[in-house]
Scaffold this motif. Sequence first.
Motif, PDB file in Angstrom:
ATOM      1  N   TRP A 168      57.712  46.902  23.304  1.00 34.62           N
ATOM      2  CA  TRP A 168      56.562  46.047  22.988  1.00 34.62           C
ATOM      3  C   TRP A 168      56.433  44.858  23.938  1.00 34.62           C
ATOM      4  O   TRP A 168      55.330  44.477  24.325  1.00 34.62           O
ATOM      5  N   GLU A 169      57.549  44.246  24.309  1.00 34.80           N
ATOM      6  CA  GLU A 169      57.485  43.056  25.169  1.00 34.80           C
ATOM      7  C   GLU A 169      56.869  43.347  26.532  1.00 34.80           C
ATOM      8  O   GLU A 169      56.426  42.430  27.231  1.00 34.80           O
ATOM      9  N   TYR A 170      56.834  44.633  26.926  1.00 32.68           N
ATOM     10  CA  TYR A 170      56.275  44.986  28.233  1.00 32.68           C
ATOM     11  C   TYR A 170      54.775  45.283  28.159  1.00 32.68           C
ATOM     12  O   TYR A 170      54.129  45.415  29.198  1.00 32.68           O
ATOM     13  N   THR A 171      54.236  45.411  26.954  1.00 37.75           N
ATOM     14  CA  THR A 171      52.835  45.838  26.852  1.00 37.75           C
ATOM     15  C   THR A 171      51.856  44.766  27.311  1.00 37.75           C
ATOM     16  O   THR A 171      50.797  45.089  27.866  1.00 37.75           O
ATOM     17  N   ALA A 172      52.177  43.499  27.086  1.00 36.65           N
ATOM     18  CA  ALA A 172      51.263  42.437  27.524  1.00 36.65           C
ATOM     19  C   ALA A 172      51.081  42.458  29.035  1.00 36.65           C
ATOM     20  O   ALA A 172      50.021  42.077  29.560  1.00 36.65           O
ATOM     21  N   GLY A 173      52.101  42.929  29.761  1.00 33.74           N
ATOM     22  CA  GLY A 173      52.022  42.996  31.217  1.00 33.74           C
ATOM     23  C   GLY A 173      50.949  43.937  31.716  1.00 33.74           C
ATOM     24  O   GLY A 173      50.502  43.835  32.869  1.00 33.74           O
ATOM     25  N   MET A 174      50.500  44.873  30.868  1.00 35.72           N
ATOM     26  CA  MET A 174      49.437  45.787  31.274  1.00 35.72           C
ATOM     27  C   MET A 174      48.127  45.034  31.504  1.00 35.72           C
ATOM     28  O   MET A 174      47.235  45.534  32.190  1.00 35.72           O
ATOM     29  N   PHE A 175      48.041  43.846  30.924  1.00 33.28           N
ATOM     30  CA  PHE A 175      46.791  43.088  30.998  1.00 33.28           C
ATOM     31  C   PHE A 175      46.927  41.801  31.805  1.00 33.28           C
ATOM     32  O   PHE A 175      46.040  40.953  31.782  1.00 33.28           O
ATOM     33  N   ALA A 176      48.054  41.669  32.511  1.00 32.80           N
ATOM     34  CA  ALA A 176      48.231  40.519  33.395  1.00 32.80           C
ATOM     35  C   ALA A 176      47.309  40.683  34.606  1.00 32.80           C
ATOM     36  O   ALA A 176      47.214  41.774  35.180  1.00 32.80           O
ATOM     37  N   GLU A 177      46.634  39.625  34.992  1.00 30.85           N
ATOM     38  CA  GLU A 177      45.679  39.703  36.091  1.00 30.85           C
ATOM     39  C   GLU A 177      46.381  39.865  37.438  1.00 30.85           C
ATOM     40  O   GLU A 177      47.399  39.224  37.691  1.00 30.85           O
ATOM     41  N   THR A 178      45.836  40.718  38.288  1.00 31.92           N
ATOM     42  CA  THR A 178      46.315  40.821  39.658  1.00 31.92           C
ATOM     43  C   THR A 178      45.759  39.640  40.448  1.00 31.92           C
ATOM     44  O   THR A 178      44.836  38.947  39.997  1.00 31.92           O
ATOM     45  N   ASN A 179      46.313  39.415  41.642  1.00 33.93           N
ATOM     46  CA  ASN A 179      45.821  38.320  42.495  1.00 33.93           C
ATOM     47  C   ASN A 179      44.345  38.530  42.824  1.00 33.93           C
ATOM     48  O   ASN A 179      43.953  39.577  43.336  1.00 33.93           O
ATOM     49  N   GLY A 180      43.546  37.520  42.500  1.00 34.54           N
ATOM     50  CA  GLY A 180      42.121  37.595  42.815  1.00 34.54           C
ATOM     51  C   GLY A 180      41.289  38.409  41.847  1.00 34.54           C
ATOM     52  O   GLY A 180      40.091  38.619  42.076  1.00 34.54           O
ATOM     53  N   GLU A 181      41.904  38.852  40.744  1.00 31.12           N
ATOM     54  CA  GLU A 181      41.165  39.710  39.809  1.00 31.12           C
ATOM     55  C   GLU A 181      39.963  38.987  39.193  1.00 31.12           C
ATOM     56  O   GLU A 181      38.926  39.600  38.929  1.00 31.12           O
ATOM     57  N   LYS A 182      40.096  37.685  38.961  1.00 27.87           N
ATOM     58  CA  LYS A 182      38.990  36.931  38.362  1.00 27.87           C
ATOM     59  C   LYS A 182      37.732  37.024  39.210  1.00 27.87           C
ATOM     60  O   LYS A 182      36.611  37.106  38.685  1.00 27.87           O
ATOM     61  N   ASP A 183      37.910  37.008  40.531  1.00 31.29           N
ATOM     62  CA  ASP A 183      36.749  37.121  41.419  1.00 31.29           C
ATOM     63  C   ASP A 183      36.103  38.498  41.301  1.00 31.29           C
ATOM     64  O   ASP A 183      34.876  38.628  41.361  1.00 31.29           O
ATOM     65  N   LEU A 184      36.910  39.518  41.123  1.00 30.11           N
ATOM     66  CA  LEU A 184      36.379  40.876  40.965  1.00 30.11           C
ATOM     67  C   LEU A 184      35.630  41.022  39.651  1.00 30.11           C
ATOM     68  O   LEU A 184      34.636  41.746  39.569  1.00 30.11           O
ATOM     69  N   VAL A 185      36.114  40.333  38.620  1.00 30.99           N
ATOM     70  CA  VAL A 185      35.422  40.347  37.326  1.00 30.99           C
ATOM     71  C   VAL A 185      34.045  39.712  37.469  1.00 30.99           C
ATOM     72  O   VAL A 185      33.047  40.226  36.949  1.00 30.99           O
ATOM     73  N   LYS A 186      33.969  38.596  38.187  1.00 28.57           N
ATOM     74  CA  LYS A 186      32.692  37.904  38.386  1.00 28.57           C
ATOM     75  C   LYS A 186      31.689  38.790  39.127  1.00 28.57           C
ATOM     76  O   LYS A 186      30.483  38.694  38.907  1.00 28.57           O
ATOM     77  N   LEU A 187      32.198  39.654  40.002  1.00 28.40           N
ATOM     78  CA  LEU A 187      31.340  40.554  40.767  1.00 28.40           C
ATOM     79  C   LEU A 187      31.031  41.838  40.004  1.00 28.40           C
ATOM     80  O   LEU A 187      30.363  42.727  40.535  1.00 28.40           O
ATOM     81  N   ASP A 188      31.531  41.938  38.761  1.00 30.84           N
ATOM     82  CA  ASP A 188      31.314  43.105  37.902  1.00 30.84           C
ATOM     83  C   ASP A 188      31.929  44.378  38.494  1.00 30.84           C
ATOM     84  O   ASP A 188      31.465  45.487  38.248  1.00 30.84           O
ATOM     85  N   ILE A 189      33.008  44.198  39.271  1.00 35.82           N
ATOM     86  CA  ILE A 189      33.699  45.350  39.844  1.00 35.82           C
ATOM     87  C   ILE A 189      34.734  45.893  38.870  1.00 35.82           C
ATOM     88  O   ILE A 189      34.946  47.110  38.771  1.00 35.82           O
TER      89      ILE A 189
END
Length: 211
Positions: A168-189
């Motif tokens: 269970w302690e490893y599951t949150a890591g599936m949703f950790a953001e990669t470097n620069g992911e926020k910018d990709l989200v803003k671009l709807d990628i």
Amino acid sequence: MENNKNNWLNYLLHLADTSLILGQRLCEWCGKGPVLEQDIALSNIALDLLGESSNYYQYAAEIQNEGKTEDDLAFLRNERDFKNLLLVEKENGHFGDTIARQFFFDAYHHLLLTELKHHSDLKLASIAEKSLKEVKYHYTHTSTWVKMFADGTEESKSRLKNAVENLWEYTAGMFAETNGEKDLVKLDIVPDSGKLYEIWKQKVTEDFNNF
């Protein structure tokens, strides 16, 4: 523009490395499955994941544009350069451990691909849509086995419970953001990992309540 290219490359390698490592882990079951049918099933899931990783690596090599191939990216990088989820590195353990790990990942994988196929990058959306057909089977397969363990003997229930608690302690890591992911989200990628995490937790909770 260069930053977006690097952000995109990081994300693609994250997807590719995760599928590659998990596929390799599942390949370790080949010839060792508890029954022949499950030996074949896990091998087929592994092949699906390796095929998916190949598509991601091909796209990453195209984005990188340095004359490298998918094989270069998969096999000629230092191990510390890999960006896969820590969950998929976990040793197979017994069959229940593997199924619990796979269940957590499949629920995440199914959700992620469902979202990616509706985002703006047409090539990634195409890969996601193709892979989703296979991942639907993966999720059905592992959730069926989790239910069987939960409805089984006291030993099977205990092994499943221990596997879930250990992973269970490893599951949150599936949703950790990669470097620069926020910018990709803003671009709807790509989808927002934080929102996916809440949906995933609700889905997994519902599944366990129904087992």
